[in-house]
Design a protein around this motif. Structure first.
Motif, PDB file in Angstrom:
ATOM      1  N   PHE A  68     -17.495  45.157  57.021  1.00 22.17           N
ATOM      2  CA  PHE A  68     -17.921  44.599  55.740  1.00 22.17           C
ATOM      3  C   PHE A  68     -18.016  45.741  54.749  1.00 22.17           C
ATOM      4  O   PHE A  68     -18.745  46.717  54.968  1.00 22.17           O
ATOM      5  CB  PHE A  68     -19.277  43.901  55.864  1.00 22.17           C
ATOM      6  CG  PHE A  68     -19.842  43.458  54.539  1.00 22.17           C
ATOM      7  CD1 PHE A  68     -19.147  42.549  53.753  1.00 22.17           C
ATOM      8  CD2 PHE A  68     -21.045  43.963  54.071  1.00 22.17           C
ATOM      9  CE1 PHE A  68     -19.657  42.146  52.527  1.00 22.17           C
ATOM     10  CE2 PHE A  68     -21.564  43.572  52.847  1.00 22.17           C
ATOM     11  CZ  PHE A  68     -20.875  42.654  52.073  1.00 22.17           C
ATOM     12  N   LEU A  69     -17.255  45.650  53.662  1.00 22.36           N
ATOM     13  CA  LEU A  69     -17.279  46.660  52.614  1.00 22.36           C
ATOM     14  C   LEU A  69     -17.746  46.019  51.320  1.00 22.36           C
ATOM     15  O   LEU A  69     -17.229  44.980  50.906  1.00 22.36           O
ATOM     16  CB  LEU A  69     -15.889  47.287  52.432  1.00 22.36           C
ATOM     17  CG  LEU A  69     -15.312  48.009  53.645  1.00 22.36           C
ATOM     18  CD1 LEU A  69     -13.925  48.540  53.340  1.00 22.36           C
ATOM     19  CD2 LEU A  69     -16.227  49.143  54.094  1.00 22.36           C
ATOM     20  N   ASP A  70     -18.696  46.663  50.703  1.00 20.76           N
ATOM     21  CA  ASP A  70     -19.301  46.129  49.470  1.00 20.76           C
ATOM     22  C   ASP A  70     -18.514  46.630  48.256  1.00 20.76           C
ATOM     23  O   ASP A  70     -18.991  47.448  47.480  1.00 20.76           O
ATOM     24  CB  ASP A  70     -20.768  46.566  49.399  1.00 20.76           C
ATOM     25  CG  ASP A  70     -21.509  45.894  48.251  1.00 20.76           C
ATOM     26  OD1 ASP A  70     -20.995  44.885  47.744  1.00 20.76           O
ATOM     27  OD2 ASP A  70     -22.579  46.395  47.875  1.00 20.76           O
ATOM     28  N   ARG A  71     -17.287  46.104  48.104  1.00 21.59           N
ATOM     29  CA  ARG A  71     -16.457  46.484  46.968  1.00 21.59           C
ATOM     30  C   ARG A  71     -15.656  45.260  46.533  1.00 21.59           C
ATOM     31  O   ARG A  71     -15.312  44.403  47.356  1.00 21.59           O
ATOM     32  CB  ARG A  71     -15.543  47.645  47.314  1.00 21.59           C
ATOM     33  CG  ARG A  71     -14.605  47.411  48.466  1.00 21.59           C
ATOM     34  CD  ARG A  71     -13.804  48.646  48.814  1.00 21.59           C
ATOM     35  NE  ARG A  71     -12.764  48.320  49.798  1.00 21.59           N
ATOM     36  CZ  ARG A  71     -11.894  49.187  50.286  1.00 21.59           C
ATOM     37  NH1 ARG A  71     -11.948  50.459  49.891  1.00 21.59           N
ATOM     38  NH2 ARG A  71     -10.973  48.819  51.152  1.00 21.59           N
ATOM     39  N   PRO A  72     -15.337  45.144  45.236  1.00 21.95           N
ATOM     40  CA  PRO A  72     -14.720  43.923  44.703  1.00 21.95           C
ATOM     41  C   PRO A  72     -13.439  43.519  45.414  1.00 21.95           C
ATOM     42  O   PRO A  72     -13.219  42.327  45.679  1.00 21.95           O
ATOM     43  CB  PRO A  72     -14.449  44.294  43.243  1.00 21.95           C
ATOM     44  CG  PRO A  72     -15.462  45.335  42.921  1.00 21.95           C
ATOM     45  CD  PRO A  72     -15.643  46.112  44.189  1.00 21.95           C
ATOM     46  N   GLU A  73     -12.571  44.489  45.755  1.00 19.33           N
ATOM     47  CA  GLU A  73     -11.290  44.140  46.352  1.00 19.33           C
ATOM     48  C   GLU A  73     -11.423  43.558  47.750  1.00 19.33           C
ATOM     49  O   GLU A  73     -10.455  42.997  48.291  1.00 19.33           O
ATOM     50  CB  GLU A  73     -10.350  45.352  46.385  1.00 19.33           C
ATOM     51  CG  GLU A  73     -10.866  46.539  47.168  1.00 19.33           C
ATOM     52  CD  GLU A  73     -11.582  47.560  46.313  1.00 19.33           C
ATOM     53  OE1 GLU A  73     -11.409  48.761  46.552  1.00 19.33           O
ATOM     54  OE2 GLU A  73     -12.328  47.129  45.404  1.00 19.33           O
ATOM     55  N   ASP A  98     -15.226  33.110  46.183  1.00 19.74           N
ATOM     56  CA  ASP A  98     -16.300  32.385  46.874  1.00 19.74           C
ATOM     57  C   ASP A  98     -16.562  33.057  48.223  1.00 19.74           C
ATOM     58  O   ASP A  98     -16.401  32.465  49.283  1.00 19.74           O
ATOM     59  CB  ASP A  98     -15.908  30.919  47.073  1.00 19.74           C
ATOM     60  CG  ASP A  98     -15.725  30.189  45.760  1.00 19.74           C
ATOM     61  OD1 ASP A  98     -16.541  30.412  44.868  1.00 19.74           O
ATOM     62  OD2 ASP A  98     -14.755  29.412  45.654  1.00 19.74           O
ATOM     63  N   PHE A  99     -16.965  34.290  48.161  1.00 20.46           N
ATOM     64  CA  PHE A  99     -17.076  35.125  49.362  1.00 20.46           C
ATOM     65  C   PHE A  99     -18.246  34.684  50.231  1.00 20.46           C
ATOM     66  O   PHE A  99     -19.367  34.527  49.761  1.00 20.46           O
ATOM     67  CB  PHE A  99     -17.255  36.582  48.944  1.00 20.46           C
ATOM     68  CG  PHE A  99     -17.370  37.540  50.089  1.00 20.46           C
ATOM     69  CD1 PHE A  99     -16.254  37.927  50.810  1.00 20.46           C
ATOM     70  CD2 PHE A  99     -18.602  38.068  50.463  1.00 20.46           C
ATOM     71  CE1 PHE A  99     -16.353  38.808  51.864  1.00 20.46           C
ATOM     72  CE2 PHE A  99     -18.707  38.958  51.514  1.00 20.46           C
ATOM     73  CZ  PHE A  99     -17.572  39.331  52.210  1.00 20.46           C
ATOM     74  N   ASP A 100     -17.962  34.448  51.500  1.00 18.67           N
ATOM     75  CA  ASP A 100     -19.004  34.185  52.502  1.00 18.67           C
ATOM     76  C   ASP A 100     -18.757  35.163  53.641  1.00 18.67           C
ATOM     77  O   ASP A 100     -17.841  34.969  54.450  1.00 18.67           O
ATOM     78  CB  ASP A 100     -18.926  32.750  53.007  1.00 18.67           C
ATOM     79  CG  ASP A 100     -20.047  32.422  54.005  1.00 18.67           C
ATOM     80  OD1 ASP A 100     -20.656  33.361  54.545  1.00 18.67           O
ATOM     81  OD2 ASP A 100     -20.294  31.229  54.242  1.00 18.67           O
ATOM     82  N   TRP A 101     -19.544  36.216  53.718  1.00 20.11           N
ATOM     83  CA  TRP A 101     -19.289  37.277  54.682  1.00 20.11           C
ATOM     84  C   TRP A 101     -19.310  36.770  56.118  1.00 20.11           C
ATOM     85  O   TRP A 101     -18.613  37.281  56.985  1.00 20.11           O
ATOM     86  CB  TRP A 101     -20.287  38.417  54.507  1.00 20.11           C
ATOM     87  CG  TRP A 101     -21.706  38.080  54.849  1.00 20.11           C
ATOM     88  CD1 TRP A 101     -22.656  37.610  54.023  1.00 20.11           C
ATOM     89  CD2 TRP A 101     -22.316  38.180  56.137  1.00 20.11           C
ATOM     90  NE1 TRP A 101     -23.832  37.396  54.697  1.00 20.11           N
ATOM     91  CE2 TRP A 101     -23.654  37.752  56.001  1.00 20.11           C
ATOM     92  CE3 TRP A 101     -21.867  38.593  57.399  1.00 20.11           C
ATOM     93  CZ2 TRP A 101     -24.538  37.712  57.068  1.00 20.11           C
ATOM     94  CZ3 TRP A 101     -22.766  38.551  58.457  1.00 20.11           C
ATOM     95  CH2 TRP A 101     -24.075  38.115  58.284  1.00 20.11           C
TER      96      TRP A 101
END
Length: 402
Positions: free
Chosen positions: A291-296, A301-304
């Motif tokens: 999991f990377l906390d960056r826009p790309e 509708d991001f659901d990790w």
């Protein structure tokens, strides 16, 4: 070292398969084999002959291997209790050493290893194969590239249902049984700690400062033996010292924390639980997820929980460690998903090229010390204990490794 001539000591399950599937297949010369059990020694010698080499000398006493003038390199794959004394004898005899993993029984063992190395300069490598695992090295590469930001916390475990192996220890001549009967500690810390130590630059710009351990009750082996080995009058009446789950918390010089979990006597799936947490992202081995906390890396509708679970393979092409990229091109071989092959290939290359070992005596001492320290902490109700600096202050100046 121009010519490597190996004395292979310890031919139980681990040693036998290392000799068969790694050392001999790498075309290394084995001139002596040794085990306290004659049948194991004979099987080891037969493996060498089957590989097309001359029959090696056969010994039951490790000192005879070390005295053998034809031997210049010692591989130690014996029971935990004997690792250090064999390594010390070999180093003082000027024989290069590759020593299998296990925890220390007392801190003196660790100091003695360091002293022997510093007095003799004998090449020494600690055989922690998980430091050569594909995911562990990919995570290390991502850390070095700053993908996870500043690393804050790591976790790992030796989480492996060993109830059958331990319970049949007398029949299989396996050392774990006597350890579980008599000791209560984090008895096998290095599979999980080794890769974490690489990520956190332990002994190379950082170090472990304090440790605290707690152990659960010991019930798993008792119930397993009663249900699966009820005719064993000796074991079914024994009280095991080793707690079923041991949790160890370590704090490092730069403020990072490490949690290690030993979990080997309750029913469970296998996991090393390798986890790296940073300010910008994480890797988790249990779900094989990045999991990377960056826009790309985020959809609209991001659901990790849906997007990241099991996604680590998506990062291989870009972030696999260069060592593994080359290894895959050449063809992965050997046991434990290729880790063993890469580990020994590195050891032999370092010997031939007179290069420093990537997992050295200071790593061995500090990682093995966790066992002795955890035993102290558990006995004192989870008390915090200090972790010695086996580098003598040189951790400040020793450079991190990639």
């Amino acid at each position: 070292m121009k010519e490597i001539r190996i004395g292979f000591i310890g031919l139980g399950s681990r040693g036998y398969w290392l000799l068969k599937d790694v050392v001999l297949k790498q075309k290394e010369q084995v001139v002596a084999v040794c085990d306290v059990y004659e049948d194991r020694t004979q099987k080891g010698a037969e493996l060498v002959v089957e590989a097309g080499q001359a029959r090696p000398a056969e010994y039951s006493d490790y000192l005879d291997v070390i005295r053998d003038e034809n031997v210049n390199t010692i591989i130690i794959a014996t029971a935990w209790e004997s690792h250090v004394r064999i390594a010390l004898a070999a180093m003082y005899a000027g024989k290069a050493v590759a020593m299998e993993v296990g925890g220390a029984y007392e801190l003196k063992d660790c100091w003695d290893l360091v002293e022997a190395y510093e007095k003799t300069g004998t090449p020494f490598m600690f055989l922690e194969n998980c430091c050569f695992g594909r995911r562990e090295m990919m995570a290390l590469n991502m850390v070095r590239k700053g993908l996870f930001g500043e690393v804050v916390h790591c976790a790992g475990g030796y989480q492996h249902d060993l109830r059958d192996e331990i319970s049949f220890g007398r029949e299989n001549r396996h050392y774990r049984l006597r350890n579980y009967l008599n000791r209560n500690c984090e008895n096998y810390p290095t599979h999980d700690l080794g890769p974490i130590a690489k990520v956190l630059n332990i002994n190379r710009g950082n170090r472990m400062m304090t440790l605290a351990s707690m152990a659960s009750k010991a019930a798993g082996l008792r119930d397993y033996i009663r249900e699966n080995k009820s005719d064993d009058e000796f074991l079914k009446n024994q009280t095991f010292a080793q707690g079923d789950v041991v949790t160890t918390v370590i704090r490092c010089a730069h403020g990072e924390t490490i949690v290690l979990t030993l979990d080997t006597t309750l029913p469970r799936y296998y996991s090393r639980n390798f986890t790296v947490r940073g300010t910008k992202g994480m890797y988790e081995e249990v779900t094989d997820s990045v999991f990377l906390d960056r826009p790309e890396d985020k959809a609209h509708d991001f659901d990790w929980r849906k997007t990241c679970s099991g996604n680590a393979a998506q990062y291989e092409e870009e972030y696999d460690h260069p060592v593994w990229k080359k290894y895959i091109q050449e063809g992965v071989q050997g046991g434990h998903d290729g880790m063993d092959w890469l580990e020994f290939q590195t050891f032999f290359a370092c010997l031939r090229e007179n290069r420093p070992m990537p997992v050295d005596v200071y790593d061995a001492a500090s990682w093995m010390a966790v066992t002795a320290l955890s035993e102290m902490s558990i006995a004192r109700g989870g008390a915090v204990v200090d972790v010695p600096d086996f580098t003598g202050g040189r951790w400040h100046e020793r450079l991190p490794q990639d």
